[in-house]
Design a protein around this motif. Structure first.
Motif, PDB file in Angstrom:
ATOM      1  N   TRP A   1       4.033  -6.775   0.187  1.00 13.30           N
ATOM      2  CA  TRP A   1       5.507  -6.703   0.939  1.00 13.30           C
ATOM      3  C   TRP A   1       5.660  -6.042   2.047  1.00 13.30           C
ATOM      4  O   TRP A   1       6.663  -5.782   2.455  1.00 13.30           O
ATOM      5  CB  TRP A   1       6.407  -6.271  -0.076  1.00 13.30           C
ATOM      6  N   TYR A   2       4.948  -4.995   2.451  1.00 15.86           N
ATOM      7  CA  TYR A   2       4.873  -4.017   3.564  1.00 15.86           C
ATOM      8  C   TYR A   2       4.292  -4.479   4.819  1.00 15.86           C
ATOM      9  O   TYR A   2       3.396  -5.452   4.997  1.00 15.86           O
ATOM     10  CB  TYR A   2       3.981  -2.868   2.952  1.00 15.86           C
ATOM     11  N   LEU A   3       4.835  -4.026   5.799  1.00 16.34           N
ATOM     12  CA  LEU A   3       4.845  -4.358   7.464  1.00 16.34           C
ATOM     13  C   LEU A   3       4.446  -3.176   7.889  1.00 16.34           C
ATOM     14  O   LEU A   3       4.503  -1.948   7.408  1.00 16.34           O
ATOM     15  CB  LEU A   3       5.924  -4.921   8.149  1.00 16.34           C
ATOM     16  N   PRO A   4       3.385  -3.054   9.119  1.00 19.17           N
ATOM     17  CA  PRO A   4       3.051  -1.824   9.579  1.00 19.17           C
ATOM     18  C   PRO A   4       4.251  -0.911  10.089  1.00 19.17           C
ATOM     19  O   PRO A   4       5.346  -1.640  10.560  1.00 19.17           O
ATOM     20  CB  PRO A   4       2.379  -2.434  10.885  1.00 19.17           C
ATOM     21  N   ASN A   5       4.182   0.274   9.985  1.00 22.06           N
ATOM     22  CA  ASN A   5       5.326   1.103  10.500  1.00 22.06           C
ATOM     23  C   ASN A   5       4.705   1.557  11.772  1.00 22.06           C
ATOM     24  O   ASN A   5       3.753   2.496  11.553  1.00 22.06           O
ATOM     25  CB  ASN A   5       5.148   2.519   9.384  1.00 22.06           C
ATOM     26  N   VAL A   6       5.366   1.199  12.867  1.00 24.14           N
ATOM     27  CA  VAL A   6       5.023   1.635  14.105  1.00 24.14           C
ATOM     28  C   VAL A   6       5.957   2.699  14.765  1.00 24.14           C
ATOM     29  O   VAL A   6       5.678   2.861  15.905  1.00 24.14           O
ATOM     30  CB  VAL A   6       4.978   0.380  15.154  1.00 24.14           C
ATOM     31  N   ASP A   7       6.703   3.261  13.906  1.00 23.36           N
ATOM     32  CA  ASP A   7       7.459   4.671  14.477  1.00 23.36           C
ATOM     33  C   ASP A   7       6.517   5.694  14.852  1.00 23.36           C
ATOM     34  O   ASP A   7       5.569   6.010  14.076  1.00 23.36           O
ATOM     35  CB  ASP A   7       8.285   5.081  12.917  1.00 23.36           C
ATOM     36  N   PRO A   8       6.653   6.008  16.249  1.00 25.09           N
ATOM     37  CA  PRO A   8       5.887   7.115  16.628  1.00 25.09           C
ATOM     38  C   PRO A   8       5.794   8.462  15.740  1.00 25.09           C
ATOM     39  O   PRO A   8       4.611   8.885  15.738  1.00 25.09           O
ATOM     40  CB  PRO A   8       6.337   7.512  17.967  1.00 25.09           C
ATOM     41  N   LYS A   9       6.933   8.577  14.999  1.00 24.38           N
ATOM     42  CA  LYS A   9       6.770   9.841  14.061  1.00 24.38           C
ATOM     43  C   LYS A   9       6.244   9.563  12.841  1.00 24.38           C
ATOM     44  O   LYS A   9       6.093  10.502  11.874  1.00 24.38           O
ATOM     45  CB  LYS A   9       8.323  10.287  14.063  1.00 24.38           C
ATOM     46  N   ALA A  10       5.996   8.329  12.429  1.00 24.42           N
ATOM     47  CA  ALA A  10       5.483   8.035  10.977  1.00 24.42           C
ATOM     48  C   ALA A  10       4.140   8.750  10.911  1.00 24.42           C
ATOM     49  O   ALA A  10       3.436   8.783  11.812  1.00 24.42           O
ATOM     50  CB  ALA A  10       5.566   6.599  10.922  1.00 24.42           C
ATOM     51  N   THR A  11       4.001   9.169   9.549  1.00 23.11           N
ATOM     52  CA  THR A  11       2.549   9.868   9.385  1.00 23.11           C
ATOM     53  C   THR A  11       2.144   9.487   7.966  1.00 23.11           C
ATOM     54  O   THR A  11       2.814   9.363   7.209  1.00 23.11           O
ATOM     55  CB  THR A  11       2.808  11.347   9.428  1.00 23.11           C
ATOM     56  N   MET A  12       0.821   9.650   8.000  1.00 23.22           N
ATOM     57  CA  MET A  12       0.018   9.434   6.665  1.00 23.22           C
ATOM     58  C   MET A  12      -0.096  10.923   6.012  1.00 23.22           C
ATOM     59  O   MET A  12      -0.020  10.901   5.009  1.00 23.22           O
ATOM     60  CB  MET A  12      -1.117   8.869   6.998  1.00 23.22           C
ATOM     61  N   LEU A  13      -0.441  11.919   6.673  1.00 21.25           N
ATOM     62  CA  LEU A  13      -0.904  13.057   6.303  1.00 21.25           C
ATOM     63  C   LEU A  13      -0.044  14.341   6.658  1.00 21.25           C
ATOM     64  O   LEU A  13      -0.459  15.273   5.854  1.00 21.25           O
ATOM     65  CB  LEU A  13      -2.399  13.126   6.794  1.00 21.25           C
ATOM     66  N   GLY A  14       0.640  14.226   7.716  1.00 21.58           N
ATOM     67  CA  GLY A  14       1.537  15.229   7.821  1.00 21.58           C
ATOM     68  C   GLY A  14       0.883  16.188   8.833  1.00 21.58           C
ATOM     69  O   GLY A  14      -0.529  16.328   8.972  1.00 21.58           O
TER      70      GLY A  14
END
Length: 389
Positions: A226-239
């Protein structure tokens, strides 16, 4: 009333009482402060808990000077299902075992209580299983977590109870002082003498991860997530802190590196969880490898309840990047090869939805590494021979 609700009511009541202080009180009245997050609001409650958290059976140490020639790994253990696989893996005589997420299904039956009692119960159940107890006492282990031992399906950094989940994890797995001393459960270790050093980088892809972007509801739902790519420049995987740490780890000398991610790194063939949800973050990971000249890294991943081999050509690297997925140890979602259901140009063979574990054999003289996906009886499903040195 769940603990989440009762705590919220208690917190709200305290704020109302503070606002109703008598005008005859002597001295200035401080305005009540609003917690910046659910995690902050829960800290006083967690500090008041006297609960004794479960601890895994003792585990032998892996000596720093060990020349590693065989390791094994796996993911996704349902603590209530058959566990004969532990004895099968032990019979392969790995020098270390990596347990890389969904190490228990601690969110099953969760009631929304802030101290996640189902998680503690799942850890206790795992400890009660004789096969796990026997394995844990004989084979050195390293661990990281995924969503079901983090606390809730597919959640990330916004999970309200993550700090208690971290405390439970660190208690159970007897985490190092370094891990206990910072948010998240990421860690790294180098094992072996100079010329045969193996680095293990165990990432935390939960504690800091931004929220997923979900497709609009439709019926029937999509077959591949169900998921779409998160293209928010502030989005993070690792922090930020973990990214900085990872950059430092990749500068340390090692002949061979394993970067462990609980979710898949290379593939973009599905819309379930993975680095594909955060394409800018995956590009950042690839750039970091290229900038540091890291041609000797292999990714190990889990999560999918199926196993397979994936590779990608990364600009700036002279060798392909491999992602070896092993999942699940005893909770597979199929009966065989599901390759037709999920076509993937990055995958080199089948997509095996049967119980499996990963085995890695290192031939230092030939400078070769054999990656083998194995059934729960120890037989080989598929193998890949790679040269990451």
């Amino acid at each position: 009333m769940t603990m989440r609700r009762s705590f919220a009511v208690s917190l709200l009541g305290g704020l109302l009482l503070a606002g109703c202080a008598s005008k005859q009180d002597v001295g200035p009245v401080s305005a009540p402060t609003t917690p910046a997050s659910a995690q902050e609001a829960l800290r006083p409650y967690y500090a008041s808990l006297a609960a004794k958290l479960p601890v895994a059976p003792p585990n032998p140490a892996l000596a720093d000077d060990t020349t590693l020639t065989r390791i094994a790994f796996g993911s996704c253990i349902n603590e209530n299902r058959a566990m004969a696989f532990w004895d099968v893996i032990a019979a392969q005589k790995p020098q270390a075992f990596l347990l890389i997420g969904d190490n228990v299904y601690g969110d099953t039956g969760a009631t929304g209580a802030a101290d996640i009692p189902t998680l503690s119960a799942s850890y206790r159940k795992l400890s009660s299983r004789q096969e796990f107890d026997r394995f844990r006492r004989s084979v050195p282990m390293m661990t990281t977590w995924d969503d079901h031992d983090f606390g809730e399906n597919d959640v990330g950094g916004s999970f309200a109870f993550k700090e208690w989940a971290e405390k439970a994890y660190e208690s159970y797995w007897s985490s190092s002082a370094e891990v206990r001393g910072r948010p998240g459960v990421y860690e790294s270790r180098i094992v072996g003498p100079e010329g045969k050093r193996v680095q293990f980088i165990l990432l935390d892809t939960r504690f800091f991860r931004s929220d997923l972007v979900r497709m609009p509801y439709r019926d029937p739902g999509p077959s591949l997530g169900w998921y779409l790519p998160n293209v928010d420049p502030k989005a993070t995987m690792l922090g930020d802190a973990q990214w900085q740490w990872l950059e430092g780890e990749l500068t340390k000398p090692a002949e061979l590196r394993f970067i462990i991610s609980s979710t898949q790194v290379v593939t973009s063939a599905h819309n379930f969880e993975g680095w594909t949800n955060f394409p800018k973050e995956r590009d950042r990971l690839y750039r970091l490898l290229a900038d540091k000249g890291v041609n000797n890294a292999l990714f190990l991943s889990g999560d999918r309840h199926a196993g397979g081999f994936y590779k990608a050509d990364v600009p700036g690297l002279s060798r392909p990047v491999w992602d070896f997925t092993s999942s699940s140890l005893n909770f597979a979602f199929g009966r065989g090869n599901n390759a037709d259901r999920e076509p993937d140009p990055a995958r080199t063979g089948g997509f095996w939805a049967i119980p499996n574990f990963g085995q890695i054999d290192i031939d230092w003289s030939a400078k070769k590494v054999t990656l083998s996906l194995r059934r729960d009886d120890g037989s080989v499903i598929e193998e890949q021979l790679v040269s990451p040195f």
